[in-house]
Motif scaffolding. Structure first.
Motif, PDB file in Angstrom:
ATOM      1  N   GLY A  44      30.140  40.045  46.689  1.00  0.00           N
ATOM      2  CA  GLY A  44      31.079  39.752  45.616  1.00  0.00           C
ATOM      3  C   GLY A  44      30.574  38.610  44.764  1.00  0.00           C
ATOM      4  N   THR A  45      31.509  37.871  44.167  1.00  0.00           N
ATOM      5  CA  THR A  45      31.151  36.726  43.335  1.00  0.00           C
ATOM      6  C   THR A  45      31.779  35.458  43.904  1.00  0.00           C
ATOM      7  OG1 THR A  45      33.009  37.176  41.862  1.00  0.00           O
ATOM      8  CG2 THR A  45      30.872  38.034  41.204  1.00  0.00           C
ATOM      9  N   LEU A  46      31.073  34.358  43.727  1.00  0.00           N
ATOM     10  CA  LEU A  46      31.570  33.078  44.225  1.00  0.00           C
ATOM     11  C   LEU A  46      32.822  32.692  43.451  1.00  0.00           C
ATOM     12  CD1 LEU A  46      31.072  30.715  46.154  1.00  0.00           C
ATOM     13  CD2 LEU A  46      29.825  29.609  44.304  1.00  0.00           C
ATOM     14  N   HIS A  47      33.884  32.400  44.185  1.00  0.00           N
ATOM     15  CA  HIS A  47      35.162  32.033  43.582  1.00  0.00           C
ATOM     16  C   HIS A  47      35.410  30.527  43.692  1.00  0.00           C
ATOM     17  CE1 HIS A  47      39.324  32.428  42.340  1.00  0.00           C
ATOM     18  NE2 HIS A  47      39.682  31.738  43.408  1.00  0.00           N
ATOM     19  N   LEU A  67      32.027  28.963  51.524  1.00  0.00           N
ATOM     20  CA  LEU A  67      32.112  29.587  50.210  1.00  0.00           C
ATOM     21  C   LEU A  67      33.286  30.552  50.231  1.00  0.00           C
ATOM     22  CD1 LEU A  67      28.369  30.593  49.676  1.00  0.00           C
ATOM     23  CD2 LEU A  67      29.483  28.449  49.038  1.00  0.00           C
ATOM     24  N   VAL A  68      34.044  30.580  49.167  1.00  0.00           N
ATOM     25  CA  VAL A  68      35.128  31.538  49.013  1.00  0.00           C
ATOM     26  C   VAL A  68      34.622  32.584  48.024  1.00  0.00           C
ATOM     27  CG1 VAL A  68      37.529  31.872  48.327  1.00  0.00           C
ATOM     28  CG2 VAL A  68      36.833  29.716  49.398  1.00  0.00           C
ATOM     29  N   VAL A  69      34.519  33.826  48.500  1.00  0.00           N
ATOM     30  CA  VAL A  69      33.903  34.894  47.717  1.00  0.00           C
ATOM     31  C   VAL A  69      34.947  35.939  47.357  1.00  0.00           C
ATOM     32  CG1 VAL A  69      32.130  36.687  47.735  1.00  0.00           C
ATOM     33  CG2 VAL A  69      31.702  34.494  48.880  1.00  0.00           C
ATOM     34  N   LYS A  70      35.026  36.252  46.060  1.00  0.00           N
ATOM     35  CA  LYS A  70      35.902  37.327  45.596  1.00  0.00           C
ATOM     36  C   LYS A  70      35.174  38.641  45.866  1.00  0.00           C
ATOM     37  CE  LYS A  70      38.393  39.041  41.615  1.00  0.00           C
ATOM     38  NZ  LYS A  70      38.652  38.856  40.187  1.00  0.00           N
ATOM     39  N   PRO A  71      35.731  39.501  46.711  1.00  0.00           N
ATOM     40  CA  PRO A  71      35.030  40.728  47.111  1.00  0.00           C
ATOM     41  C   PRO A  71      34.787  41.695  45.959  1.00  0.00           C
ATOM     42  CG  PRO A  71      36.887  40.291  48.561  1.00  0.00           C
ATOM     43  CD  PRO A  71      37.006  39.358  47.392  1.00  0.00           C
ATOM     44  N   GLN A  72      33.615  42.285  45.985  1.00  0.00           N
ATOM     45  CA  GLN A  72      33.305  43.384  45.081  1.00  0.00           C
ATOM     46  C   GLN A  72      33.270  44.685  45.865  1.00  0.00           C
ATOM     47  OE1 GLN A  72      29.980  42.726  42.483  1.00  0.00           O
ATOM     48  NE2 GLN A  72      29.604  44.903  42.254  1.00  0.00           N
ATOM     49  N   ASN A  73      32.850  44.589  47.131  1.00  0.00           N
ATOM     50  CA  ASN A  73      32.762  45.743  48.021  1.00  0.00           C
ATOM     51  C   ASN A  73      33.406  45.414  49.350  1.00  0.00           C
ATOM     52  OD1 ASN A  73      31.054  47.386  46.305  1.00  0.00           O
ATOM     53  ND2 ASN A  73      29.430  45.929  46.766  1.00  0.00           N
ATOM     54  N   GLU A  74      33.914  46.439  50.002  1.00  0.00           N
ATOM     55  CA  GLU A  74      34.389  46.277  51.372  1.00  0.00           C
ATOM     56  C   GLU A  74      33.171  46.283  52.283  1.00  0.00           C
ATOM     57  OE1 GLU A  74      37.535  45.820  52.585  1.00  0.00           O
ATOM     58  OE2 GLU A  74      38.170  45.705  50.496  1.00  0.00           O
ATOM     59  N   VAL A  75      33.016  45.241  53.072  1.00  0.00           N
ATOM     60  CA  VAL A  75      31.871  45.128  53.969  1.00  0.00           C
ATOM     61  C   VAL A  75      32.401  45.055  55.392  1.00  0.00           C
ATOM     62  CG1 VAL A  75      29.874  43.742  54.605  1.00  0.00           C
ATOM     63  CG2 VAL A  75      30.510  43.958  52.203  1.00  0.00           C
ATOM     64  N   SER A  76      31.949  45.981  56.230  1.00  0.00           N
ATOM     65  CA  SER A  76      32.426  45.990  57.617  1.00  0.00           C
ATOM     66  C   SER A  76      31.906  44.778  58.368  1.00  0.00           C
ATOM     67  CB  SER A  76      31.980  47.279  58.312  1.00  0.00           C
ATOM     68  OG  SER A  76      30.577  47.335  58.375  1.00  0.00           O
ATOM     69  N   LYS A 116      38.544  39.349  55.783  1.00  0.00           N
ATOM     70  CA  LYS A 116      39.111  38.740  54.584  1.00  0.00           C
ATOM     71  C   LYS A 116      40.270  37.829  54.970  1.00  0.00           C
ATOM     72  CE  LYS A 116      38.309  42.387  51.227  1.00  0.00           C
ATOM     73  NZ  LYS A 116      39.017  43.351  50.353  1.00  0.00           N
ATOM     74  N   VAL A 117      40.424  36.757  54.209  1.00  0.00           N
ATOM     75  CA  VAL A 117      41.562  35.858  54.345  1.00  0.00           C
ATOM     76  C   VAL A 117      42.208  35.758  52.970  1.00  0.00           C
ATOM     77  CG1 VAL A 117      42.295  33.511  54.894  1.00  0.00           C
ATOM     78  CG2 VAL A 117      40.408  34.552  56.169  1.00  0.00           C
ATOM     79  N   ASP A 118      43.453  36.197  52.865  1.00  0.00           N
ATOM     80  CA  ASP A 118      44.182  36.202  51.592  1.00  0.00           C
ATOM     81  C   ASP A 118      43.394  36.908  50.486  1.00  0.00           C
ATOM     82  OD1 ASP A 118      46.375  34.846  52.670  1.00  0.00           O
ATOM     83  OD2 ASP A 118      45.494  32.885  52.225  1.00  0.00           O
ATOM     84  N   GLY A 119      42.670  37.969  50.849  1.00  0.00           N
ATOM     85  CA  GLY A 119      41.945  38.765  49.867  1.00  0.00           C
ATOM     86  C   GLY A 119      40.559  38.263  49.513  1.00  0.00           C
ATOM     87  N   TYR A 120      40.093  37.198  50.168  1.00  0.00           N
ATOM     88  CA  TYR A 120      38.772  36.628  49.896  1.00  0.00           C
ATOM     89  C   TYR A 120      37.962  36.564  51.186  1.00  0.00           C
ATOM     90  CZ  TYR A 120      40.606  35.063  45.413  1.00  0.00           C
ATOM     91  OH  TYR A 120      41.153  35.021  44.165  1.00  0.00           O
ATOM     92  N   TYR A 121      36.645  36.633  51.030  1.00  0.00           N
ATOM     93  CA  TYR A 121      35.760  36.379  52.165  1.00  0.00           C
ATOM     94  C   TYR A 121      35.514  34.876  52.242  1.00  0.00           C
ATOM     95  CZ  TYR A 121      34.529  41.363  52.010  1.00  0.00           C
ATOM     96  OH  TYR A 121      34.564  42.735  52.013  1.00  0.00           O
ATOM     97  N   ILE A 122      35.643  34.307  53.429  1.00  0.00           N
ATOM     98  CA  ILE A 122      35.325  32.892  53.654  1.00  0.00           C
ATOM     99  C   ILE A 122      34.011  32.871  54.425  1.00  0.00           C
ATOM    100  CG2 ILE A 122      36.112  30.690  54.592  1.00  0.00           C
ATOM    101  CD1 ILE A 122      37.933  31.887  52.376  1.00  0.00           C
ATOM    102  N   ILE A 123      32.958  32.396  53.776  1.00  0.00           N
ATOM    103  CA  ILE A 123      31.617  32.432  54.344  1.00  0.00           C
ATOM    104  C   ILE A 123      31.202  31.009  54.727  1.00  0.00           C
ATOM    105  CG2 ILE A 123      29.216  33.065  53.911  1.00  0.00           C
ATOM    106  CD1 ILE A 123      31.192  35.448  53.770  1.00  0.00           C
TER     107      ILE A 123
END
Length: 78
Positions: free
Chosen positions: A20-23, A37-46, A50-57
């Motif tokens: 996705g893109t860095l949020h 990093l809080v990432v706004k997803p572009q694709n579902e990745v198995s 997700k936490v509240d709709g974002y990936y926390i990396i």
């Protein structure tokens, strides 16, 4: 590197998958350390939750930052 230069950068996994893109960036203001990093997803990745709709990396899984932010997928599964 200035934080503003990271804004809206594409985040990739080390296998080339677009995450996705860095949020946003989480920082420990006491120490100045980057935490995640809080990432706004572009694709579902198995395998990545997700936490509240974002990936926390976790920042320690970042492999490189240049035109893209590359995440080492092996470090994510620890």
């Amino acid at each position: 590197m200035f934080a503003r230069s990271l804004a809206r950068k594409t985040v990739l996994l080390s296998d080339g998958t677009v995450l996705g893109t860095l949020h946003n960036i989480n920082v420990d203001f006491r120490t100045g350390s980057l935490i995640s990093l809080v990432v706004k997803p572009q694709n579902e990745v198995s395998g990545i939750e997700k936490v509240d709709g974002y990936y926390i990396i976790p920042f320690d899984s970042v492999k490189s930052i240049s035109d893209y932010i590359v995440i080492d997928r092996k470090r994510l599964s620890r």
